[in-house]
Design a protein around this motif. Structure first.
Motif, mmCIF file in Angstrom:
data_model
loop_
_atom_site.group_PDB
_atom_site.id
_atom_site.type_symbol
_atom_site.label_atom_id
_atom_site.label_comp_id
_atom_site.label_asym_id
_atom_site.label_seq_id
_atom_site.Cartn_x
_atom_site.Cartn_y
_atom_site.Cartn_z
ATOM 1 N N GLU A 115 11.858 67.981 3.589
ATOM 2 C CA GLU A 115 11.272 68.102 4.931
ATOM 3 C C GLU A 115 12.371 68.244 5.985
ATOM 4 O O GLU A 115 12.237 69.012 6.942
ATOM 5 C CB GLU A 115 10.398 66.896 5.250
ATOM 6 N N CYS A 132 2.551 59.310 -3.033
ATOM 7 C CA CYS A 132 1.942 58.033 -2.624
ATOM 8 C C CYS A 132 1.557 57.246 -3.873
ATOM 9 O O CYS A 132 0.422 57.344 -4.360
ATOM 10 C CB CYS A 132 0.724 58.263 -1.731
ATOM 11 N N GLU A 135 -1.609 54.805 -3.641
ATOM 12 C CA GLU A 135 -2.963 55.308 -3.786
ATOM 13 C C GLU A 135 -3.400 55.333 -5.250
ATOM 14 O O GLU A 135 -4.580 55.143 -5.555
ATOM 15 C CB GLU A 135 -3.076 56.706 -3.178
ATOM 16 N N ASP A 208 3.790 56.911 2.039
ATOM 17 C CA ASP A 208 2.776 57.951 1.853
ATOM 18 C C ASP A 208 3.343 59.233 2.424
ATOM 19 O O ASP A 208 3.306 59.474 3.631
ATOM 20 C CB ASP A 208 1.462 57.583 2.541
ATOM 21 N N ARG A 210 2.372 62.266 1.620
ATOM 22 C CA ARG A 210 1.457 63.390 1.500
ATOM 23 C C ARG A 210 1.379 64.236 2.768
ATOM 24 O O ARG A 210 1.369 65.475 2.682
ATOM 25 C CB ARG A 210 0.073 62.896 1.063
ATOM 26 N N PRO A 211 1.351 63.637 3.974
ATOM 27 C CA PRO A 211 1.350 64.483 5.179
ATOM 28 C C PRO A 211 2.620 65.319 5.319
ATOM 29 O O PRO A 211 2.573 66.433 5.860
ATOM 30 C CB PRO A 211 1.223 63.457 6.316
ATOM 31 N N SER A 212 3.756 64.794 4.837
ATOM 32 C CA SER A 212 5.024 65.521 4.946
ATOM 33 C C SER A 212 5.030 66.795 4.114
ATOM 34 O O SER A 212 5.764 67.745 4.427
ATOM 35 C CB SER A 212 6.183 64.622 4.489
ATOM 36 N N GLU A 214 3.030 69.145 3.985
ATOM 37 C CA GLU A 214 2.591 70.316 4.749
ATOM 38 C C GLU A 214 3.765 71.035 5.410
ATOM 39 O O GLU A 214 3.661 72.217 5.746
ATOM 40 C CB GLU A 214 1.583 69.894 5.820
ATOM 41 N N ASN A 215 4.884 70.312 5.604
ATOM 42 C CA ASN A 215 6.033 70.882 6.309
ATOM 43 C C ASN A 215 7.057 71.515 5.370
ATOM 44 O O ASN A 215 8.085 72.004 5.831
ATOM 45 C CB ASN A 215 6.720 69.788 7.129
ATOM 46 N N GLN A 240 -2.537 64.586 -5.485
ATOM 47 C CA GLN A 240 -1.436 64.046 -4.692
ATOM 48 C C GLN A 240 -0.658 65.143 -3.965
ATOM 49 O O GLN A 240 -0.154 64.931 -2.863
ATOM 50 C CB GLN A 240 -0.498 63.252 -5.597
ATOM 51 N N TYR A 241 -0.556 66.318 -4.584
ATOM 52 C CA TYR A 241 0.233 67.394 -3.983
ATOM 53 C C TYR A 241 -0.640 68.485 -3.368
ATOM 54 O O TYR A 241 -0.198 69.622 -3.196
ATOM 55 C CB TYR A 241 1.163 68.001 -5.031
ATOM 56 N N ASN A 243 -1.421 69.016 -0.377
ATOM 57 C CA ASN A 243 -0.885 69.533 0.882
ATOM 58 C C ASN A 243 0.349 70.407 0.713
ATOM 59 O O ASN A 243 0.831 70.979 1.687
ATOM 60 C CB ASN A 243 -0.531 68.369 1.816
#
Length: 280
Positions: A115, A132, A135, A208, A210-212, A214-215, A240-241, A243
């Motif tokens: 990232e 994550c 989860e 977590d 997971r949001p990262s 996307e970048n 998990q992947y 995104n």
């Protein structure tokens, strides 16, 4: 082959007082750079055979973490100083055309680095790593509920050596099919600084990433084990992947967490094929 041992601190070198370094890096070889990140408690030497089986020449940077592999601990928080030291290291070494390979927790660090340096990366390989873990292991439990000072952590800190060894051996047997590797894997946990082991794992469970995902634009190779079943593993990695846009997921049959022990030739082939396309 040249080998250079580098201790890297999160504190700027210009300061008089330098704290214990969060990471130790062994630099070797020549060519495009590859950073190899081991998992939790695992020494960087876990990558030795992988490096020996690379089909081309690369400059390898093999990382070990404070509190493990005989290195002095750094206290808490633990994960963030390691991440920041790796970012500083890449900048200081001016690493370009870089490939990052991370196993387990090393895969978490690899995602964070990807990232931060996405446009400068040639490749990203994640080996049995999840963005994550909480989860999967503790579904629905918020990160805020996990604290260093907790009954479970206190119990682990105070656990007698014999009991801790038995726990480590039990966990190791779930990480490899190779009986001759079980004691070695357990030994890494036994030899670890106990507080780093306990509180560092708390840091990991809080993550977590997971949001990262996307970048990250880098074409990513995700290599997973099929334990306990191929179907469950496939579902877990896809979820998990979800995104991560540019990815390929490959699973190693008859393998637990340490794919480099259970299916080494498969691992070498996957890595070399990927590098041939992305890191030349």
């Amino acid at each position: 082959m040249k080998k250079i041992l580098i201790l890297f601190s999160a504190i700027f070198f210009s300061q008089i007082a330098i704290s214990q370094a969060p990471i130790q890096v062994e630099k070797s070889g020549e060519g495009n750079p590859i950073i190899l990140l081991p998992g939790f408690t695992t020494p960087g030497s876990v990558w030795d055979e992988t490096i020996e089986n690379l089909s081309s020449t690369y400059e390898t940077h093999v990382v070990s973490y404070a509190g493990f592999n005989g290195l002095e601990p750094i206290g808490t928080p633990w994960y963030t100083p390691i991440k920041e030291s790796l970012i500083d290291y890449i900048k200081t070494e001016n690493l370009t055309n870089l490939t990052i390979i991370g196993h387990s927790m090393g895969g978490n660090l690899a995602v964070d680095l990807a990232e931060a340096f996405d446009t400068n990366l040639s490749g990203l390989i994640l080996v049995d790593a999840l963005p994550c873990m909480r989860e999967l292991m503790m579904p629905g439990v918020p990160a805020s509920s996990l604290q260093y000072d907790s009954p479970y952590n206190n119990q682990m800190i105070e656990m007698q050596d014999d009991a801790f060894k038995n726990t480590a051996l039990m966990m190791a047997r779930n990480m490899t099919n190779q009986e001759d590797k079980v004691e070695m894997i357990a030994g890494w946990s036994i030899a670890a600084d106990r507080k780093t082991y306990v509180y560092g794992y708390t840091d990991l469970l809080k993550l977590d990433l997971r949001p990262s995902l996307e970048n990250i634009q880098t074409q990513t190779l995700i290599l997973g084990a099929t334990f306990p079943t191929r179907e469950m593993s496939q579902q877990t990695f896809e979820k998990q992947y979800a995104n991560l846009k540019n990815k390929t997921i490959e699973l190693a049959d008859n393998s637990k967490h340490f794919i480099m022990f259970d299916q080494p030739e498969w691992l070498y082939s996957q890595i070399n094929n990927y590098l041939a396309k992305n890191a030349q």
